[in-house]
Design an enzyme around this catalytic site. Structure first.
Site, PDB file in Angstrom:
ATOM      1  CG  HIS A 120      79.038  -7.338  22.184  1.00 13.55           C
ATOM      2  ND1 HIS A 120      78.366  -6.947  21.048  1.00 13.55           N
ATOM      3  CD2 HIS A 120      80.061  -8.125  21.767  1.00 13.55           C
ATOM      4  CE1 HIS A 120      78.954  -7.482  19.992  1.00 13.55           C
ATOM      5  NE2 HIS A 120      79.977  -8.204  20.400  1.00 13.55           N
ATOM      6  CB  SER A 323      83.571 -17.714  32.819  1.00 13.90           C
ATOM      7  OG  SER A 323      84.163 -17.206  31.637  1.00 13.90           O
TER       8      SER A 323
HETATM    9  C1  LIG Z   1      79.282 -12.063  20.807  1.00 10.05           C
HETATM   10  C2  LIG Z   1      78.516 -11.234  21.752  1.00 10.05           C
HETATM   11  C3  LIG Z   1      77.451 -10.459  21.313  1.00 10.05           C
HETATM   12  C4  LIG Z   1      77.090 -10.305  19.868  1.00 10.05           C
HETATM   13  O1  LIG Z   1      76.673 -11.502  19.334  1.00 10.05           O
HETATM   14  P1  LIG Z   1      76.717 -11.738  17.742  1.00 10.05           P
HETATM   15  O2  LIG Z   1      76.164 -13.121  17.648  1.00 10.05           O
HETATM   16  O3  LIG Z   1      78.158 -11.626  17.332  1.00 10.05           O
HETATM   17  O4  LIG Z   1      75.854 -10.708  17.114  1.00 10.05           O
HETATM   18  C5  LIG Z   1      76.717  -9.767  22.255  1.00 10.05           C
HETATM   19  N1  LIG Z   1      77.026  -9.836  23.551  1.00 10.05           N
HETATM   20  C6  LIG Z   1      78.045 -10.572  24.014  1.00 10.05           C
HETATM   21  C7  LIG Z   1      78.318 -10.616  25.485  1.00 10.05           C
HETATM   22  C8  LIG Z   1      78.830 -11.282  23.125  1.00 10.05           C
HETATM   23  O5  LIG Z   1      79.869 -11.988  23.582  1.00 10.05           O
END
Ligand SMILES: *Cc1c(COP(=O)(O)O)cnc(C)c1O
Length: 378
Positions: A120, A323
């Site tokens: 991410h 998934s």
């Molecule tokens: C959405 C997501 C995040 C970030 O999460 P937030 O709640 O938007 O801060 C981090 N890692 C992955 C794999 C995600 O899908």
């Protein structure tokens, strides 16, 4: 204190807009099937959970007793004895990841953080904020980390204290890094278990894997040191939030005593949302294990339905095991915009979130994508 008629009308229009679009979401992992109206009456209070829910706090309007029960639930879910864990309700998955990386860096100040290209986007930011040395690792085509490249880079760096950022469900492809393989391979090159740190980013899948028949390894029993999950994704919440769980002994290292609040500070922010712990509490208290299992099974079946429909039409759609993210070739801009899809490079995905009770929205999207890709091919 009253609003003008014009402003009231503006709010009414926004209300109508929200009602109309409540279940629009098919491209992002936010579930919309929640109902926290039982908590609406608390909106009149300035509830603030600053500090540690396990300790006394001078600020009386806190929801610590609920946050504690939320953390008990997640400690059990992620297989760590509650008294050996510590965690809290965060502002979202990103804060949980930052907390995990922070603990890793405090443990190994000179350690390098390794993360795959499918990680991410928040991690690049976390690395900058925390000023951790970092290395980008190649991904496999399904979005999983390339284990050979990971080991090659750890060796090339002569890194003795790697901090591993493992994806338990990547954002775009829903891929799960195999933490069993990661641990075996790291220990094979002579780095013992207590000389590296392993954080699990389980933003979406952290609330899927505990409820499937054959989960990939992802818990503390499987070897992680911390885990972050988003509350507004699989669980669902009107306010973004999340959960982070870590090992208590690592958290104690960062804890600071603050006289002003008469408590210990160990969280990233100061003031903390006191309403979201109530929501997470309501979400876990109002559902049984079999409710979660049923809800997740439904989403997985919807995802498989989408894969099958695409494939019957000759479109190369697929999903990773366990998934709810279905990956397919990116359609034209007017199609992905119309359905608010997330795209990345030459792929797009749909996420079979739990509020899609029937296939109607998924069918409309698939019809459009099939027509579009066939027209492109013609
Ligand atoms: C959405 C997501 C995040 C970030 O999460 P937030 O709640 O938007 O801060 C981090 N890692 C992955 C794999 C995600 O899908």
């Amino acid at each position: 204190m009253t609003l003008s008629i014009k402003d009231q009308n503006k709010l009414d229009a926004f209300w109508a807009y929200c009602v109309k679009n409540q279940y629009f979401n098919l491209g992002y992992p936010e579930s919309a099937d929640f109902d926290y109206t039982i908590l609406e009456r608390f909106m009149r209070f300035s509830i603030n959970n600053c500090g540690d829910w396990a300790e006394y706090c001078n600020y009386l309007l806190n929801s610590f007793q609920f946050e504690k029960e939320v953390m008990e639930f997640f400690a059990r879910l992620f297989h760590i004895p509650f008294n050996e864990s510590w965690g809290y309700v965060t502002n979202g998955g990103t804060e949980g990841n930052m907390f995990g990386c922070y603990l890793g860096r405090e443990l190994f100040p000179d350690g390098t953080l390794y993360y795959s290209k499918d990680t991410h986007y928040s991690v690049a930011k976390i690395v900058k904020l925390l000023r951790i040395k970092s290395r980008l690792v190649e991904s496999q085509p399904n979005g999983e980390i390339d284990y050979d490249d990971l080991i090659k880079k750890i060796q090339a760096d002569n890194e003795q204290h790697p901090i591993i950022f493992a994806n338990i469900g990547t954002t775009v492809r829903g891929a799960i890094d195999n933490i069993e393989i990661i641990q075996q391979r790291i220990e094979q090159i002579g780095i013992p278990r207590d000389e590296y740190y392993l954080h699990a980013d389980a933003a979406l899948s952290g609330m899927i894997l505990p409820f499937v028949d054959e989960p990939q390894p992802f818990t503390f029993a499987d070897g992680i040191d911390s885990i972050g999950v988003s509350g507004h994704k699989m669980i669902g919440s009107p306010i973004p939030c999340g959960i982070v769980v870590a090992k208590r002994k690592n958290v104690d290292r960062i804890s600071v005593e603050i006289d002003y609040i008469s408590a210990h500070d160990k969280t990233i922010t100061g003031s903390r949302n006191g309403h979201t712990p109530l929501m997470m509490w309501e979400a876990i208290r109002s559902r049984s294990l079999s409710d979660w299992q049923r809800r997740i099974k439904h989403s997985l079946e919807m995802a498989q339905y989408a894969v099958d429909r695409f494939r019957v039409a000759g479109i190369d759609a697929w999903r990773n095991k366990n998934s709810i993210t279905v990956v397919f070739p990116c359609p034209s801009e007017d199609v992905w915009k119309k359905h608010c899809l997330a795209t990345s490079g030459d792929v797009a995905h749909l996420i079979a979130t739990a509020h899609h009770l029937d296939t109607s929205k998924i069918d409309r999207l698939i019809d459009d994508v099939i027509a579009d890709l066939n027209a492109q091919a013609a």
